[in-house]
Scaffold this active site. Structure first.
Site, PDB file in Angstrom:
ATOM      1  CD  GLU A  62      -7.663  -0.732  10.688  1.00 18.54           C
ATOM      2  OE1 GLU A  62      -7.369  -1.650  11.495  1.00 18.54           O
ATOM      3  OE2 GLU A  62      -6.994  -0.490   9.664  1.00 18.54           O
ATOM      4  CG  HIS A 131      -6.588  -3.557   0.051  1.00 12.32           C
ATOM      5  ND1 HIS A 131      -6.180  -4.774   0.521  1.00 12.32           N
ATOM      6  CD2 HIS A 131      -5.954  -2.627   0.808  1.00 12.32           C
ATOM      7  CE1 HIS A 131      -5.318  -4.601   1.519  1.00 12.32           C
ATOM      8  NE2 HIS A 131      -5.168  -3.306   1.711  1.00 12.32           N
TER       9      HIS A 131
END
Lengths: 328, 334
Positions: A62, A131
């Site tokens: 990322e 998450h």
């Protein structure tokens, strides 16, 4: 002819496809964005139309691909990066906060970073603590960034098109529980400006200021409140920055009672900022302190009965509103 | 597509060997004397903030930038004055920026560690160690996506070898065969710590593990730096992919100007050795004299000219006005 209805995910995909057709500099970077179309299938079909040079699968990296997007944005491209889960923005923080947000200012206005980061927020998907977070407050805190929180398919499409055309880094948070939500979206091209709130439902007795996932919760609570004779107004700021302070304050002045709802953590969060804006702007018109409702101050637990109590629901909002209106 | 070099006066293709190396000499002297003035201005308390001097490392910036076109990109570091000057920045606007003046490259809002200049392809100096590896790699992505043959050079110190972002960027660059060259200036010290205490294994091995073309060079010899840089730039421009170049060099001053007492991390003998025996300006001047490209008087003349230029640049910056306070909220958003 009845207005066309599409899902939130389709609205996002249409916005991307239309902007990619309109401007050849728009490209997408992310993990499994091409053939897989992301785990949420939001991007399905884009690589087939635009090719792998514009819909670019990246390693699980990322910080790396977000940094590449910053540099590409500075030098002529208009990248849209896909950060699969909002929890992973933590990995991009230096690139977004120290680089993207500051390049324009530090260079005295010479360089600019027209990029979009799309990511997700929201709990209750049984995905546990890494998450499920809603971390949009982090980016809202930083000058140089804009933060968008669409709550309907119509808003998602119009706001994403504006974000892609913006000359600044824009972070676009999508509620992953909302991808299948359907709503009216016109066929023709339209955009929605950043920094303009939307009154999702008019009312007189109490204002429910709600963002993203919490807008549907607020609308559900408003229906319950109506049965109790309480008329709730639901106001969606749609962007935490730029922020349409006037619409929030005007609604608060009209109804005199306000609950601010946001799925992020309340502590030092979006609800704190919105409540402060309203308290400062409508103090003499308020009949009660502004109430804040957000995620509990716990890592989001996995076990369903535990997870379900961590975020506001129609019922908890209904109860809080009745109490604030003196009807509990 | 322009083919001018970083120095707008002459094009590298047309330059004779002599002109090229006299220009490199002038550039290196410019950086050295610029930094001398920075030290002077700083110690006279005319300069706010921090100053990280590039003195001793001039052959790296000049050797690399002489291999670039003006429209090629660079990213720089907190120790970035040399990169900016070598890429073509003008000393007066740089000094103005160092003093926080409106005439500076960033209208005074960036300062010493953030000089950026689109006209010379300078994407900006970066005060996060390793912070610009993504930006340089992204510029290389654009160059290819937009069908240009530009290359991007990412300057960083060996301290950045500890940052994971470097390895993420090199992985992407090699996967996508991007025209980017990662230039590691190994000046031996991560701030106040010798790099051998912070760097496991092999430096070049870190790049070759990703399949990058990797080389190391004597960073005190501008001709050697330029020779390998020219090869790597040509290779990147032709589409053959990224490269990693380790330049072994030395930082004459402390980590910043205020780092005076350095004996707890390096000896005065070591510093003296580099200044006496390995000085990049001495190395080039010796070669120029041997070749008969210049005599001592000519080289002294260059130094005098550059010194006058730097003194004038400082005067300009001191006299220049600060930005108005209304500037504070400008350029937060484009």
């Amino acid at each position: 002819m009845p207005e066309r209805e599409i899902t939130f995910a389709q609205a996002v995909r249409e916005a991307l496809a239309e902007e990619m057709r309109r401007d050849s500099h728009v490209c997408i970077f992310g993990e499994d964005v091409a053939e897989a179309g992301t785990p949420f299938k939001v991007l399905s079909g884009l690589v087939e139309e635009f090719g792998a040079k514009r819909v670019v699968d990246t390693p699980i990296s990322e910080a790396g691909f977000t940094g590449v997007a910053v540099g590409a944005a500075m030098t002529g491209m208009r990248p849209v990066v896909d950060i699969m889960f909002g929890d992973f923005i933590t990995l991009t923080m230096d690139q977004m906060v120290n680089q993207a947000a500051k390049v324009h200012y530090m260079s005295g206005g010479h360089w600019r970073v027209p990029m979009v980061m799309r990511t997700t927020l929201g709990a209750t998907r049984r995905s546990a603590a890494q998450h499920s977070q809603s971390l949009h407050a982090w980016f809202s805190h930083v000058p140089g960034l804009k933060v968008v929180l669409p709550s309907t398919p119509y808003d998602a499409k119009g706001l994403l098109k504006t974000a892609i055309r913006d000359e600044n880094p824009v972070i676009f948070f999508e509620d992953k529980m909302m991808y299948k939500l359907k709503g009216p979206v016109p066929e023709e091209d339209y955009t929605i400006p950043l920094g303009v709130a939307d009154v999702k439902r008019a009312g007189d007795d109490i204002t429910l200021v709600a963002t993203s996932s919490m807008v549907q919760v607020a609308l559900g609570a408003a229906i319950l409140l109506e049965k109790e004779g309480i008329s709730a107004e639901v106001v969606d700021p749609r962007t935490t920055w730029p922020l349409d302070e006037k619409t929030l304050i005007d609604s608060a002045k009209k109804t005199s009672r306000v609950i601010v709802l946001d799925e992020g953590y309340g502590r030092y969060g979006v609800t704190a900022e919105l409540a402060a804006v309203i308290a400062e702007g409508a103090f003499y018109d308020l009949d009660a302190p502004v109430k804040r409702m957000g995620a509990m101050h716990v890592p989001i637990p996995f076990s369903p009965p535990l997870e379900d109590v961590t975020v506001p629901t129609e019922q908890t909002v209904f109860d809080a509103a009745r109490q604030l209106c003196g009807k509990a | 597509m322009t083919t001018a070099t970083s120095n707008p006066e002459t094009s590298s293709a047309a330059a004779t060997e002599k002109e090229k190396w006299l220009r490199a000499y002038r550039q290196m002297v410019s950086i050295r004397l610029f930094e001398e003035q920075v030290n002077e201005v700083y110690t006279r308390a005319l300069m706010p903030g921090l100053a990280h001097l590039y003195s001793g490392e001039e052959a790296v910036a000049v050797g690399i930038c002489e291999a670039l076109r003006i429209d090629d990109y660079i990213t720089s570091t907190h120790r970035g004055h040399g990169h900016c000057l070598a890429k073509g920045a003008s000393p007066d606007r740089m000094f103005a920026e160092l003093l926080g003046k409106e005439a500076g490259y960033c209208r005074g809002k960036g300062g010493s560690m953030h000089i950026a200049d689109p006209a010379t392809g300078n994407l900006g100096a970066n005060a996060i160690v390793g912070g610009s590896v993504g930006i340089a790699t992204g510029a290389a992505f654009s160059a290819r996506a937009l069908g240009t043959d530009r290359v991007a050079v990412c300057f960083f110190g060996e301290g950045a070898l500890g940052q994971g972002s470097l390895y993420e960027a090199m992985n992407l660059a090699q996967l996508w065969k991007l025209p980017v060259i990662y230039v590691c200036e190994n000046n031996l010290y991560n701030e106040y710590t010798h790099y051998t205490e912070t760097t496991a294994g092999s430096i070049l091995g870190r790049a070759t593990a990703f399949g990058l073309e990797a080389a190391s060079v004597d960073g005190q010899d501008v001709r050697a730096v330029n020779e390998v840089a020219t090869r790597l730039v040509k290779r990147a421009r032709s589409g053959a992919g990224p490269a990693f170049l380790q330049c072994d060099t030395y930082r004459y001053s402390g980590h910043h100007v205020g780092d005076i007492n350095r004996e707890y991390y390096r000896s005065k003998q070591e510093e003296q050795h580099w200044r006496t025996d390995r000085d990049p300006i001495k190395v080039l001047s010796k070669w120029l004299l041997e070749q008969g490209y210049a005599d001592a008087a000519a080289l002294d003349g260059i130094t005098s000219e550059v010194r006058a230029l730097m003194e004038a640049a400082v005067k300009f910056a001191i006299a220049a006005p600060y930005p108005g306070v209304d500037e504070v909220e400008k350029h937060v958003y484009a």
